[in-house]
Motif scaffolding. Structure first.
Motif, PDB file in Angstrom:
ATOM      1  N   ASP A   1       0.829  -1.198   0.000  1.00  0.00           N
ATOM      2  CA  ASP A   1       0.000   0.000   0.000  1.00  0.00           C
ATOM      3  C   ASP A   1       0.867   1.254   0.000  1.00  0.00           C
ATOM      4  N   ARG A   2       0.230   2.420   0.032  1.00  0.00           N
ATOM      5  CA  ARG A   2       0.962   3.686  -0.101  1.00  0.00           C
ATOM      6  C   ARG A   2       1.841   3.972   1.099  1.00  0.00           C
TER       7      ARG A   2
ATOM      8  N   ARG B   1       3.250  -0.842   3.527  1.00  0.00           N
ATOM      9  CA  ARG B   1       2.883  -2.096   4.185  1.00  0.00           C
ATOM     10  C   ARG B   1       2.570  -3.161   3.137  1.00  0.00           C
ATOM     11  N   ARG B   2       3.149  -4.363   3.334  1.00  0.00           N
ATOM     12  CA  ARG B   2       2.932  -5.469   2.406  1.00  0.00           C
ATOM     13  C   ARG B   2       1.907  -6.438   2.981  1.00  0.00           C
ATOM     14  N   SER B   3       1.091  -6.988   2.109  1.00  0.00           N
ATOM     15  CA  SER B   3       0.078  -7.951   2.543  1.00  0.00           C
ATOM     16  C   SER B   3      -0.270  -8.875   1.384  1.00  0.00           C
ATOM     17  N   GLU B   4      -0.816 -10.020   1.716  1.00  0.00           N
ATOM     18  CA  GLU B   4      -1.310 -10.951   0.702  1.00  0.00           C
ATOM     19  C   GLU B   4      -2.828 -11.013   0.835  1.00  0.00           C
TER      20      GLU B   4
ATOM     21  N   ASP C   1       0.283  -1.422 -10.374  1.00  0.00           N
ATOM     22  CA  ASP C   1       1.743  -1.350 -10.299  1.00  0.00           C
ATOM     23  C   ASP C   1       2.258  -1.662  -8.894  1.00  0.00           C
ATOM     24  N   ARG C   2       1.350  -1.723  -7.899  1.00  0.00           N
ATOM     25  CA  ARG C   2       1.751  -2.072  -6.538  1.00  0.00           C
ATOM     26  C   ARG C   2       1.547  -3.560  -6.243  1.00  0.00           C
ATOM     27  N   ILE C   3       1.069  -4.315  -7.233  1.00  0.00           N
ATOM     28  CA  ILE C   3       0.892  -5.753  -7.073  1.00  0.00           C
ATOM     29  C   ILE C   3       2.158  -6.442  -7.554  1.00  0.00           C
TER      30      ILE C   3
ATOM     31  N   GLU D   1      -9.704   7.482   2.447  1.00  0.00           N
ATOM     32  CA  GLU D   1      -9.276   8.154   3.671  1.00  0.00           C
ATOM     33  C   GLU D   1      -8.147   9.139   3.374  1.00  0.00           C
ATOM     34  N   TYR D   2      -8.367  10.401   3.716  1.00  0.00           N
ATOM     35  CA  TYR D   2      -7.343  11.432   3.558  1.00  0.00           C
ATOM     36  C   TYR D   2      -7.313  12.298   4.820  1.00  0.00           C
ATOM     37  N   ARG D   3      -6.445  13.283   4.825  1.00  0.00           N
ATOM     38  CA  ARG D   3      -6.214  14.099   6.012  1.00  0.00           C
ATOM     39  C   ARG D   3      -7.432  14.926   6.386  1.00  0.00           C
TER      40      ARG D   3
END
Length: 329
Positions: free
Chosen positions: A164-165, A168-171, A204-206, A236-238
């Protein structure tokens, strides 16, 4: 393409597109009579092209399954369209990690272009200008893109390794609804089976995609593109911004599109014109607020800022600067 040889090649192109073509359809596309189509089919068979005759009400001609197609043939106009498509895709960033594939494909086509078409293409490219910069985003991996596309087509779950941005990596196991390109990036939207909610992921993040066994039902409701745009507007943003704007949906969407803002529409009262101006609630989630005051000013519609207070201060400061500039002589 008016000579018999040209029409025979055109017939082969039509059959290559797949399916069974009726004699009437082929005759209409080629501009000849039915018996001439049969004669052209015989010529293809003489050239060892396996054309099959299909009998019955919906019969006609088709290529035998498993037939290996001959080298690709393009007309001058088709070659020009393909080259322009490759150029536009490269400019928009709609390529894959195989960075050289676009260039090598263009070079192969250009090498076989007749000189007069090549000159016309060069003339066009010299006269062509773009208002934006070439896409500078990271492209998706070719294997990932094709695997996800296959999962979308056959409604198969797919396992992905995602970053993710925040790094953090996850499956995750994804029920992919569709692939969407937006603003030079590739996205896949679908249900994250682990949490049971719809999510949008940047391709592109996969790092890896693997098709799993099983299947899932296609969802009803908005299509993949609308789901991606709605996801952008509710991410979700600031800052969470809430506004009420007096105007029509079209007036508001001209400045705050669906990819930026969520628009809460109310059913008009009985007899009320659906296209009439009325108060509509608009919600945004943004990282920065400084770009919003000029947008609200350009709307030229009455608006109320419900939250945050910081946005009120920014709008007031812009109004003071504009008033100060207007008083200068």
């Amino acid at each position: 393409m008016s000579r018999p040889t040209g029409r025979v090649l055109k017939l082969l192109e039509l059959l290559q597109s797949g399916g069974t073509r009726t004699v009437a359809e082929l005759a209409d596309r080629l501009g000849v009579e039915g018996r001439t189509v049969r004669r052209y089919v015989d010529q293809l068979i003489d050239l060892d092209v396996p054309v099959e005759s299909v009998r019955g009400r919906y019969g006609g001609y088709r290529l035998a399954s498993g037939y290996r197609l001959p080298p690709l043939m393009l007309s001058d106009e088709e070659a020009l369209v393909v080259l322009l498509g490759l150029l536009a895709g490269r400019r928009a960033g709609l390529t894959t990690t195989e960075h050289t594939a676009n260039e090598t494909a263009s070079a192969k086509i250009r090498r076989v272009l007749p000189q007069h078409i090549a000159r016309r293409l060069d003339t066009l490219l010299e006269a062509l200008a773009f208002t934006d910069q070439p896409g500078g985003f990271e492209p998706p991996d070719t294997g990932v893109l094709l695997t996800v596309a296959d999962a979308v087509q056959h409604r198969r779950p797919v396992s992905i390794r995602y970053t993710d941005r925040s790094g953090r990596r996850s499956e995750r196991t994804l029920h992919a609804y569709g692939i969407v390109t937006h603003a030079g990036r590739w996205y896949v939207t679908g249900k994250d089976a682990g949490i049971g909610e719809d999510r949008t992921f940047r391709l592109d993040r996969i790092a890896d995609a693997r098709t799993l066994s099983g299947s899932f039902e296609a969802p009803t409701g908005p299509g993949p593109a609308q789901r991606v745009l709605s996801g952008f507007a509710t991410a979700e943003y600031r800052h969470e911004v809430s506004l009420r704007i007096h105007g029509t949906v079209e007036q508001i969407r001209a400045h705050l599109p669906a990819s930026v803002a969520a628009l809460e529409e109310h059913e008009p009262a009985a007899g009320e014109d659906r296209t009439a101006e009325r108060w509509l609630r608009v919600g945004l989630r943004v990282e920065r607020l400084d770009w919003l005051p000029p947008v609200l000013a350009s709307l030229d519609r009455p608006f109320v800022i419900e939250r945050p207070d910081e946005l009120r201060d920014l709008v007031a400061a812009l109004a003071d600067r504009l008033a100060s500039c207007a008083r200068r002589t």
